[in-house]
Scaffold this active site. Structure first.
Site, short mmCIF file in Angstrom:
data_model
loop_
_atom_site.label_atom_id
_atom_site.label_comp_id
_atom_site.label_asym_id
_atom_site.label_seq_id
_atom_site.Cartn_x
_atom_site.Cartn_y
_atom_site.Cartn_z
N TYR A 74 0.84 -1.22 0.00
CA TYR A 74 0.00 0.00 0.00
C TYR A 74 0.86 1.26 0.00
O TYR A 74 0.53 2.27 -0.62
CB TYR A 74 -0.97 -0.02 1.19
CG TYR A 74 -2.20 -0.86 0.89
CD1 TYR A 74 -2.28 -2.20 1.27
CD2 TYR A 74 -3.25 -0.33 0.15
CE1 TYR A 74 -3.37 -2.98 0.95
CE2 TYR A 74 -4.36 -1.10 -0.19
CZ TYR A 74 -4.41 -2.43 0.22
OH TYR A 74 -5.51 -3.19 -0.13
N HIS A 127 -15.17 2.10 -2.23
CA HIS A 127 -14.12 1.19 -1.75
C HIS A 127 -13.09 1.88 -0.87
O HIS A 127 -12.00 1.36 -0.67
CB HIS A 127 -13.44 0.49 -2.94
CG HIS A 127 -14.37 -0.43 -3.68
ND1 HIS A 127 -14.10 -0.93 -4.92
CD2 HIS A 127 -15.59 -0.91 -3.36
CE1 HIS A 127 -15.10 -1.70 -5.32
NE2 HIS A 127 -16.03 -1.70 -4.40
N THR A 203 -14.44 0.33 -15.86
CA THR A 203 -14.53 -0.75 -14.87
C THR A 203 -14.82 -2.06 -15.58
O THR A 203 -15.57 -2.11 -16.55
CB THR A 203 -15.59 -0.48 -13.79
OG1 THR A 203 -15.59 -1.57 -12.85
CG2 THR A 203 -16.97 -0.31 -14.37
N PRO A 229 -12.12 0.86 -23.33
CA PRO A 229 -11.44 0.45 -24.58
C PRO A 229 -11.54 -1.05 -24.86
O PRO A 229 -11.29 -1.50 -25.96
CB PRO A 229 -9.98 0.86 -24.34
CG PRO A 229 -9.83 0.97 -22.86
CD PRO A 229 -11.17 1.33 -22.33
N ALA A 246 -10.94 7.10 -20.96
CA ALA A 246 -11.51 8.14 -20.10
C ALA A 246 -10.95 9.52 -20.45
O ALA A 246 -11.68 10.50 -20.55
CB ALA A 246 -11.22 7.79 -18.65
N1 APR Z 1 -10.00 4.37 -20.00
C1 APR Z 1 -11.12 3.67 -19.65
N2 APR Z 1 -11.10 2.38 -19.23
C2 APR Z 1 -9.90 1.77 -19.18
C3 APR Z 1 -8.69 2.42 -19.52
C4 APR Z 1 -8.78 3.77 -19.95
N3 APR Z 1 -7.68 4.45 -20.31
N4 APR Z 1 -7.66 1.53 -19.36
C5 APR Z 1 -8.21 0.37 -18.93
N5 APR Z 1 -9.55 0.50 -18.82
C6 APR Z 1 -10.53 -0.49 -18.36
C7 APR Z 1 -10.12 -1.92 -18.57
O1 APR Z 1 -10.50 -2.36 -19.89
C8 APR Z 1 -10.93 -2.64 -17.48
O2 APR Z 1 -12.20 -3.00 -17.97
O3 APR Z 1 -10.61 -0.35 -16.94
C9 APR Z 1 -11.08 -1.57 -16.39
C10 APR Z 1 -10.29 -1.86 -15.13
O4 APR Z 1 -10.82 -3.02 -14.57
P1 APR Z 1 -10.25 -3.53 -13.15
O5 APR Z 1 -8.76 -3.52 -13.17
O6 APR Z 1 -11.00 -4.80 -12.86
O7 APR Z 1 -10.67 -2.41 -12.13
P2 APR Z 1 -12.12 -2.18 -11.53
O8 APR Z 1 -13.18 -2.58 -12.48
O9 APR Z 1 -12.16 -0.78 -11.01
O10 APR Z 1 -12.13 -3.17 -10.27
C11 APR Z 1 -13.20 -3.01 -9.38
O11 APR Z 1 -12.27 -4.51 -7.81
O12 APR Z 1 -10.23 -5.06 -7.55
C12 APR Z 1 -11.25 -4.51 -6.86
O13 APR Z 1 -11.52 -2.84 -5.23
C13 APR Z 1 -10.93 -3.12 -6.47
O14 APR Z 1 -12.10 -1.09 -7.00
C14 APR Z 1 -11.60 -2.29 -7.56
C15 APR Z 1 -12.73 -3.19 -7.98
#
Ligand code: APR
Length: 255
Positions: A74, A127, A203, A229, A246
């Protein structure tokens, strides 16, 4: 429908939501911070950390078993957050909130502070906050009816510990297996149920209950748009999927 006309369609839904003063709910995930240099959660485990399971590192049992290892992970992520800057997509959301007070509810799964530093200070954090310190166990002084000790006074260390009772300091994030902050989740679910348009940005839609907000919005009659993407688990819930990032697409949508 190619992306240009998809963006035009989304902009028309957005203009209608603003005209009718109906809500816009934006849910962001780690992809929102990727172009600020903060690796997405599933990409974050590179180098030394690639040998560990994120579910173990980001959990209370993992912290209790290996407090120094988890604290160091962290600490490294905190340094990355402090070194990062909000990008044009963060600024576009903050500008939109300034131009249209009361229309936007911004909900994030991210534990960084980029939305807040861009100006969306009322962002709902589902979170938690990686820059916040909490006690791992109930404070002994508070249990005895006294004032809770301030983690900032803890004895320096990895992790810091209470000088009086040895209680460990932990990061203020929601770990796997822990409950989400109820006030933030209730407010997010209310916004999802009342908005005219939900925009899901960056996400994977892999983690609930955050991922359920898009389905709740759709069931309540909102238009749902996914901006990502790559394919995500929420694409099937969306009326429109925009393949973009984004930092590049949000400014065009929200201008
Ligand atoms: N712009 C938009 N989206 C993007 C970009 C970008 N430049 N780069 C990557 N992504 C997308 C990816 O394609 C993916 O679908 O962002 C997403 C990230 O997914 P994760 O890594 O799974 O993150 P997230 O969805 O926020 O995870 C949710 O899970 O791991 C736990 O607590 C943690 O808050 C997190 C939660």
């Amino acid at each position: 429908m190619e992306d240009g006309s998809k963006q035009a369609e989304v902009r028309s839904w957005l203009a209608a939501a603003v005209r009718q003063r109906a809500g816009l709910c934006v849910l962001t995930g780690a992809g929102m911070s990727a172009e600020s240099g903060i690796p997405t959660f599933r990409d974050a485990l590179t180098g030394y950390w690639a040998q560990f399971d994120p579910m173990a590192l980001a959990s209370e049992p993992g912290f209790r078993t290996h407090p120094q290892r988890v604290w160091d992970w962290y600490a490294e992520r905190r340094a990355g957050v402090r070194a990062a800057e909000p990008h044009a997509g963060h600024r576009a959301l903050a500008d939109f909130a300034r131009r249209h007070p009361g229309v936007l509810t911004l909900v994030t799964q991210n534990v960084d502070d980029l939305h807040q530093r861009a100006g969306n200070v009322d962002t709902l954090r589902l979170h938690g906050d990686i820059l916040d310190d909490l006690w791992l166990d109930p404070c002994a002084r508070q249990v005895r009816g006294g004032k809770v000790c301030d983690p900032a006074w803890a004895e320096a260390g990895c992790p810091p510990a209470c000088r009086e009772c040895g209680n460990l300091v932990r990061p203020g994030v929601v770990w796997f297996g822990e409950h989400l902050p109820l006030r933030a989740l209730d407010a997010a679910q209310r916004a999802a149920g009342q908005c005219a348009l939900m925009l899901v940005v960056g996400t994977s839609g892999a983690v609930w209950p955050a991922a359920g907000l898009a389905g709740q919005a759709r069931a309540a009659g909102a238009k749902v748009v996914v901006l990502n993407p790559a394919p995500s688990e929420l694409d099937g819930t969306a009326h429109l999927v925009l393949r973009g990032t984004a930092a590049c697409t949000l400014p065009a949508l929200l201008a």
